[in-house]
Design a protein around this motif. Structure first.
Motif, short mmCIF file in Angstrom:
data_model
loop_
_atom_site.label_atom_id
_atom_site.label_comp_id
_atom_site.label_asym_id
_atom_site.label_seq_id
_atom_site.Cartn_x
_atom_site.Cartn_y
_atom_site.Cartn_z
N GLU A 91 0.81 -1.22 0.00
CA GLU A 91 0.00 0.00 0.00
C GLU A 91 0.84 1.27 0.00
N PRO A 93 2.74 4.03 -1.57
CA PRO A 93 2.86 4.52 -2.95
C PRO A 93 4.29 4.81 -3.38
N ASN A 94 5.21 4.93 -2.43
CA ASN A 94 6.60 5.21 -2.76
C ASN A 94 7.43 3.95 -3.01
N LYS A 96 7.73 0.45 -5.10
CA LYS A 96 7.25 -0.19 -6.33
C LYS A 96 7.41 -1.70 -6.32
#
Length: 155
Positions: A91, A93-94, A96
């Motif tokens: 979860e 977002p930074n 990948k």
């Protein structure tokens, strides 16, 4: 999210590879998961071996990866805590991808531990580093299953 297992050393043991392959197949429904083998260093001293292996390990890790170092000095997690770690990384977002780093016979260099977002221990027991590969894959599958809402027999 993609998950990579960075494993130092080439596994030649067929039963371990078969078990590893089993978990890579069942994980397809949760994550794109792969195992990347890195060569073991050939130095005389343990510190030199760990340093050489760390260079290879760190070169394979993207800046945007959530890194979990598998080390005997790490935190011991319950299955629920492991599942939460997977979920939080997924979860974020930074981040990948998620990378689990398995050291060679001498263990991990401090620089890899320092780069890690989380350092965990699978047990207080010592496992052969080749055996850690199917063990961590099974734990990833178990954590993903818990996060997907499958019943967990320990609840």
């Amino acid at each position: 999210m993609n998950i990579t297992i960075l494993a130092t050393g080439k596994c030649k043991e067929k039963p371990i590879l078969e078990l590893e392959d089993k978990y890579l197949k069942v994980l397809k429904s949760h994550f794109k998961t792969s195992v990347t083998e890195l060569p073991q260093a050939k130095a005389q001293r343990a510190d030199d071996i760990k340093a050489q292996e760390a260079q290879q390990q760190l070169a394979k890790i993207a800046d945007t990866a959530f890194v979990v170092a598998l080390d005997e000095r790490g935190d011991m997690l319950s299955t629920r805590q492991f599942a939460d770690m997977l979920k939080n990384a997924q979860e974020n977002p930074n981040k990948k991808e998620m990378v689990f780093v398995i050291g060679g016979a001498e263990g991990l260099h401090q620089s890899v531990r320092d780069r890690a977002d989380k350092v965990i221990s699978l047990s207080r027991l010592t496992f052969p580093h080749m055996m850690v590969r199917p063990i961590i894959l099974e734990q990833i599958y178990r954590g993903a299953s818990v996060n997907a809402g499958h019943p967990y027999h320990r609840d």
